[in-house]
Scaffold this motif. Structure first.
Motif, short mmCIF file in Angstrom:
data_model
loop_
_atom_site.label_atom_id
_atom_site.label_comp_id
_atom_site.label_asym_id
_atom_site.label_seq_id
_atom_site.Cartn_x
_atom_site.Cartn_y
_atom_site.Cartn_z
N GLN A 89 86.22 18.71 14.55
CA GLN A 89 87.52 18.15 15.31
C GLN A 89 87.82 16.80 14.37
OE1 GLN A 89 86.97 19.43 19.72
NE2 GLN A 89 87.50 17.54 19.32
N TYR A 90 89.31 16.87 14.14
CA TYR A 90 89.90 15.61 13.52
C TYR A 90 90.09 14.60 14.56
CZ TYR A 90 89.98 18.45 9.52
OH TYR A 90 89.93 19.44 8.23
N THR A 91 89.59 13.37 13.96
CA THR A 91 89.80 12.20 15.03
C THR A 91 90.25 10.94 14.27
OG1 THR A 91 88.75 11.03 16.91
CG2 THR A 91 87.53 11.52 14.88
N ARG A 92 90.07 9.79 14.76
CA ARG A 92 90.32 8.61 14.27
C ARG A 92 89.05 7.84 14.38
NH1 ARG A 92 95.00 7.61 11.26
NH2 ARG A 92 96.77 9.20 12.17
N THR A 93 88.73 6.95 13.31
CA THR A 93 87.48 6.13 13.28
C THR A 93 87.83 4.99 14.03
OG1 THR A 93 88.33 5.18 11.20
CG2 THR A 93 86.98 7.20 11.01
N ASN A 94 86.97 4.13 14.37
CA ASN A 94 87.24 2.96 14.93
C ASN A 94 88.16 1.97 14.18
OD1 ASN A 94 85.22 3.59 16.87
ND2 ASN A 94 83.52 2.56 16.01
N ALA A 113 89.91 15.01 24.17
CA ALA A 113 91.12 14.26 23.93
C ALA A 113 91.44 14.77 22.50
CB ALA A 113 91.31 12.71 24.12
N ASP A 114 90.71 14.74 21.91
CA ASP A 114 90.93 15.21 20.28
C ASP A 114 91.28 16.76 20.10
OD1 ASP A 114 90.47 12.74 19.26
OD2 ASP A 114 88.23 13.04 18.69
N GLU A 115 90.67 17.48 21.01
CA GLU A 115 91.06 18.89 20.93
C GLU A 115 92.57 18.98 21.72
OE1 GLU A 115 91.50 22.80 21.14
OE2 GLU A 115 90.01 21.44 19.99
N TYR A 116 92.76 18.28 22.76
CA TYR A 116 94.26 18.25 23.21
C TYR A 116 95.37 17.85 22.12
CZ TYR A 116 92.72 19.49 28.04
OH TYR A 116 92.10 19.75 29.17
N GLU A 117 94.86 16.72 21.37
CA GLU A 117 95.73 16.45 20.52
C GLU A 117 95.88 17.46 19.18
OE1 GLU A 117 98.09 13.81 18.19
OE2 GLU A 117 97.45 13.80 20.06
N ARG A 157 76.75 6.42 26.31
CA ARG A 157 77.95 6.60 25.93
C ARG A 157 78.62 8.05 26.18
NH1 ARG A 157 77.15 6.28 19.83
NH2 ARG A 157 75.74 7.64 20.55
N MET A 158 77.92 9.05 26.84
CA MET A 158 78.28 10.30 26.85
C MET A 158 79.41 10.48 27.54
SD MET A 158 76.58 12.76 25.25
CE MET A 158 77.29 14.24 24.66
N PRO A 159 79.74 10.07 28.70
CA PRO A 159 81.10 10.21 29.24
C PRO A 159 82.33 10.01 28.57
CG PRO A 159 79.63 9.03 30.73
CD PRO A 159 79.11 9.06 29.24
N VAL A 160 82.28 8.76 27.83
CA VAL A 160 83.17 8.35 26.77
C VAL A 160 83.25 9.29 25.56
CG1 VAL A 160 84.35 6.37 25.28
CG2 VAL A 160 83.42 6.01 27.61
N ARG A 161 82.28 9.81 25.15
CA ARG A 161 82.17 10.76 23.92
C ARG A 161 82.75 12.00 24.25
NH1 ARG A 161 76.11 11.73 21.97
NH2 ARG A 161 77.27 13.33 21.15
N CYS A 162 82.27 12.45 25.49
CA CYS A 162 83.15 13.55 25.94
C CYS A 162 84.55 13.63 26.13
CB CYS A 162 82.45 14.42 27.14
SG CYS A 162 80.57 14.86 26.78
N MET A 163 84.87 12.51 26.57
CA MET A 163 86.38 12.27 27.02
C MET A 163 87.14 12.33 25.74
SD MET A 163 87.98 9.11 29.16
CE MET A 163 87.52 7.92 28.21
N ARG A 164 86.46 11.71 24.82
CA ARG A 164 87.23 11.48 23.40
C ARG A 164 87.08 13.07 22.61
NH1 ARG A 164 86.19 6.99 18.77
NH2 ARG A 164 87.78 7.58 17.28
N PRO A 214 91.72 8.33 9.48
CA PRO A 214 91.39 9.73 9.74
C PRO A 214 90.02 9.94 9.66
CG PRO A 214 93.48 9.62 8.61
CD PRO A 214 92.93 8.45 8.60
N GLY A 215 89.45 10.66 10.41
CA GLY A 215 87.95 11.05 10.48
C GLY A 215 87.69 12.49 10.81
N LYS A 216 86.40 13.13 11.06
CA LYS A 216 86.06 14.24 11.60
C LYS A 216 84.89 13.98 12.23
CE LYS A 216 86.57 17.45 8.47
NZ LYS A 216 86.28 18.48 7.46
N LYS A 217 84.69 14.71 13.35
CA LYS A 217 83.54 14.94 14.33
C LYS A 217 83.18 16.40 14.53
CE LYS A 217 84.08 10.54 16.88
NZ LYS A 217 82.69 9.86 16.12
N TYR A 218 82.12 16.74 14.97
CA TYR A 218 81.60 17.99 15.01
C TYR A 218 81.01 18.01 16.36
CZ TYR A 218 82.04 18.53 9.94
OH TYR A 218 82.59 18.59 8.66
#
Length: 321
Positions: free
Chosen positions: A45-50, A95-99, A85-92, A54-58
Motif C-alpha cells: 500500500q502506498y502511503t506517506r512517510t513521517n 485510510a491508505d486503502e480508501y485513498e 500503536r496498533m489502533p493508529v496503525r490499522c486506522m492508517r 511517498p512510501g510503501k507499507k505492506y
C-alpha cells in the motif's frame, strides 16, 4: 517479517482458511464469505512517510470479497507481540486503502476524459481489518484510538466529538472459539491456544487424531514455528514416508517428550526449592547459635564455630539447636 509471520501468512492466505477465519471470528461460524468469492490483492500500500514523502507499507494479508461485483476489502494483520500503536496503525492502513480507491476513481475519470464529480463518482468499498494476536501475554494495551488519547481537563469536552477508531482484535488464547471453524484452522489454532499446557494439548490432539493425520504441510509449518519446537520438526522429518507425514506418530513422540521434560523440570524445581529452604533453615540455626554465644560472652567460640563444622555441630548439640 519473522519466520512465524511468514508461515502464518502462507497458511491464512489460502482462500478456504481465510474465509473460515473471518466467518468464525466475525459471523459466529456462519458461511457468509465463501472461498471462491475471495480474490487476492497486492499487500503493498502506498502511503506517506513521517517526512511527507511517498512510501510503501505492506499488509500481512489483503483480499477482495467479490460476488458478481466487488463487495469489500478484507485484511488480516498477524501480531505475536503487543503493540500499543496498533489502533493508529490499522486506522492508517485503512485510510491508505480508501485513498487508493479515490485515486483509482480519479485515474479512471481522467482516462475516460470525463469530468470527475466526487459526490456521484466515488462509492468506496468498505475496508475491514482483523488483527489476529497469537502472543503469550494478554493484550491489555489500547484496543481503540480513544484508549490512547488524553482527554484530561478542558480536553474532556471534546470526548464524543473526536472520532474514535476501534481495533478489531482477536486473541487466539482468550477470544477465539475454535469450534466455530470448519477447516484445519481449528486444529492449528487449538494447538496455539494450548502451547503452555502440554497436558491440555495432548488431550486436544487425542480427541481428534483423524483430523491431525490429514493436516497440510502449511499447517505443520505453522505449528512447528509458532511452538518453537525443533524436536517436532525432527519427529515430522523422521516420520515422513513416501512424501507423506505420519503426523499422529510425530505428535505422539513430541508430546511424550514434552511430558518427560515437564516432569524433569518439576523435579528440578522441587530440589531447588528444597535447597533454598535448607539454606534458610541453616542460616537461621547459625544466627541463633551466634546469639546464644554472644549472650555468654564467648566471642572466640563464635569465630571458631563459623569456620569449623565439627565445632559448630558440637555447639548445636549442646544448645539443642
Amino acid at each position: 517479517m519473522g519466520k512465524k509471520d511468514i508461515t502464518l501468512n502462507a497458511f491464512l492466505g489460502d482462500a478456504h482458511i481465510f474465509a473460515d477465519l473471518i466467518n468464525g471470528c466475525c459471523f459466529q461460524g456462519n458461511t457468509l464469505i465463501r472461498p471462491e468469492e475471495l480474490l487476492p490483492l497486492d499487500s503493498a500500500q502506498y502511503t506517506r512517510t513521517n517526512q511527507g514523502k511517498p512510501g510503501k507499507k505492506y499488509r500481512d494479508l489483503k483480499k477482495l470479497w467479490f460476488q458478481e461485483e466487488p463487495i469489500a476489502i478484507l485484511a488480516v494483520e498477524n501480531q505475536e507481540r503487543r503493540d500499543f500503536r496498533m489502533p493508529v496503525r490499522c486506522m492508517r492502513y485503512d485510510a491508505d486503502e480508501y485513498e487508493r480507491q479515490i485515486k483509482a476513481f480519479e485515474a479512471e475519470a481522467k482516462s475516460a476524459q470525463s469530468a470527475f464529480e466526487p459526490e456521484t463518482a466515488i462509492r468506496l468499498l468498505p475496508v475491514f481489518t482483523l488483527v489476529l494476536y497469537y502472543g503469550r501475554d494478554e493484550w491489555t494495551i489500547p484496543r481503540k484510538v480513544y484508549d490512547m488519547v488524553d482527554f484530561h481537563r478542558k480536553a474532556r469536552r471534546l470526548r464524543g466529538q473526536v472520532p474514535d477508531y476501534p481495533l478489531r482484535i482477536i486473541s487466539v488464547k482468550k477470544d477465539m472459539d475454535i469450534e466455530l471453524f470448519h477447516t484445519e484452522l481449528k486444529e492449528v489454532m487449538g494447538i496455539l491456544q494450548r502451547m503452555d499446557d502440554k497436558a491440555s494439548m495432548k488431550a486436544f490432539f487425542e480427541a481428534d487424531r483423524a483430523a491431525f493425520s490429514q493436516l497440510t504441510e502449511q499447517a505443520f509449518e505453522v505449528i512447528v514455528n509458532c511452538t518453537n519446537s525443533r524436536k517436532l520438526r525432527k519427529y515430522i522429518t523422521e516420520n515422513r514416508e513416501g512424501g507423506c507425514v505420519d503426523m499422529c506418530r510425530a505428535f505422539d513422540e513430541w508430546i511424550e517428550d514434552c511430558r518427560k521434560e515437564a516432569l524433569i523440570e518439576g523435579k528440578k524445581a522441587g530440589r531447588r526449592e528444597g535447597e533454598k529452604k535448607g539454606i534458610k533453615e541453616g542460616e537461621a540455626r547459625l544466627a541463633r547459635l551466634i546469639q546464644l554465644l554472644e549472650n555468654e560472652g564467648r566471642i572466640a567460640d563464635i569465630f571458631e564455630a563459623a569456620k569449623n563444622a565439627a565445632v559448630r555441630n558440637r555447639l548445636y548439640k549442646k544448645y539443642g539447636l
